[in-house]
Design a protein around this motif. Structure first.
Motif, PDB file in Angstrom:
ATOM      1  N   GLU A 115     -20.975 -22.118  61.046  1.00 59.73           N
ATOM      2  CA  GLU A 115     -20.359 -22.982  60.044  1.00 59.73           C
ATOM      3  C   GLU A 115     -20.319 -22.306  58.676  1.00 59.73           C
ATOM      4  O   GLU A 115     -19.323 -22.411  57.955  1.00 59.73           O
ATOM      5  N   ILE A 116     -21.371 -21.602  58.335  1.00 57.55           N
ATOM      6  CA  ILE A 116     -21.436 -20.891  57.061  1.00 57.55           C
ATOM      7  C   ILE A 116     -20.365 -19.803  57.016  1.00 57.55           C
ATOM      8  O   ILE A 116     -19.655 -19.663  56.020  1.00 57.55           O
ATOM      9  N   GLU A 117     -20.228 -19.049  58.091  1.00 55.43           N
ATOM     10  CA  GLU A 117     -19.198 -18.025  58.167  1.00 55.43           C
ATOM     11  C   GLU A 117     -17.802 -18.628  58.030  1.00 55.43           C
ATOM     12  O   GLU A 117     -16.944 -18.077  57.338  1.00 55.43           O
ATOM     13  N   HIS A 118     -17.592 -19.757  58.691  1.00 57.88           N
ATOM     14  CA  HIS A 118     -16.290 -20.437  58.618  1.00 57.88           C
ATOM     15  C   HIS A 118     -15.999 -20.922  57.193  1.00 57.88           C
ATOM     16  O   HIS A 118     -14.870 -20.848  56.714  1.00 57.88           O
ATOM     17  N   LEU A 119     -17.026 -21.411  56.493  1.00 58.03           N
ATOM     18  CA  LEU A 119     -16.835 -21.904  55.126  1.00 58.03           C
ATOM     19  C   LEU A 119     -16.515 -20.767  54.152  1.00 58.03           C
ATOM     20  O   LEU A 119     -15.832 -20.976  53.152  1.00 58.03           O
ATOM     21  N   LYS A 120     -17.008 -19.575  54.446  1.00 56.43           N
ATOM     22  CA  LYS A 120     -16.774 -18.415  53.575  1.00 56.43           C
ATOM     23  C   LYS A 120     -15.326 -17.951  53.641  1.00 56.43           C
ATOM     24  O   LYS A 120     -14.840 -17.315  52.723  1.00 56.43           O
ATOM     25  N   LYS A 121     -14.637 -18.252  54.747  1.00 55.01           N
ATOM     26  CA  LYS A 121     -13.257 -17.772  54.934  1.00 55.01           C
ATOM     27  C   LYS A 121     -12.261 -18.563  54.144  1.00 55.01           C
ATOM     28  O   LYS A 121     -12.362 -19.592  53.693  1.00 55.01           O
TER      29      LYS A 121
END
Length: 144
Positions: free
Chosen positions: A138-144
């Protein structure tokens, strides 16, 4: 109306683990198990490292220390506190998505994607503090 899943219900794996351990007052363990997806036994063992005792709850500072030790989750504190409370019903409406570990006076429970995971359905109870659990994906997805 808020949907509810009762992890203390007969036949639920968490209920069976509590019975086998003959443990009570384990709402912190139950809430953490619901939020992380780990077993009750794994969560109980983990929380014992941070001060949970047999048949006892935990203080807030102990819970916060335990949350800092996670490697599979990033835990963020919500803006709710003793002076800025919100009811369970209001919380579910404001936060329909996500995994939340919540506490009211003397009790912990989970709210996952708008579903209350607890034995009680008292929606007017005040949440005194809450934490959102983000997976690393989820954190990786939010960074995009």
């Amino acid at each position: 109306m808020v949907q509810r899943i009762d992890p203390y219900e007969d036949g639920h794996p968490i209920k069976e683990a509590i019975k086998a351990a003959k443990d009570t007052n384990s709402c912190t363990v139950v809430a953490l198990s619901c939020v992380t997806g780990n077993t009750w036994e794994q969560c109980n063992q983990y929380l014992r490292k941070y001060g949970r005792r047999y048949r006892k709850g935990m203080f807030r500072h102990q819970q916060e220390e335990a949350f800092k030790g996670f490697t599979k989750f990033v835990v963020k504190e919500s803006p709710y506190s003793d002076s800025n409370r919100i009811t369970i019903g209001q919380f579910v409406k404001k936060h329909p998505v996500g995994k939340f570990y919540c506490c009211s006076r003397g009790h912990a429970f989970a709210i996952i994607d708008g579903v209350l995971h607890d034995h009680s359905d008292k929606l007017r109870r005040q949440i005194t503090f809450a934490y959102r659990f983000y997976t690393l994906e989820e954190i990786e997805h939010l960074k995009k």
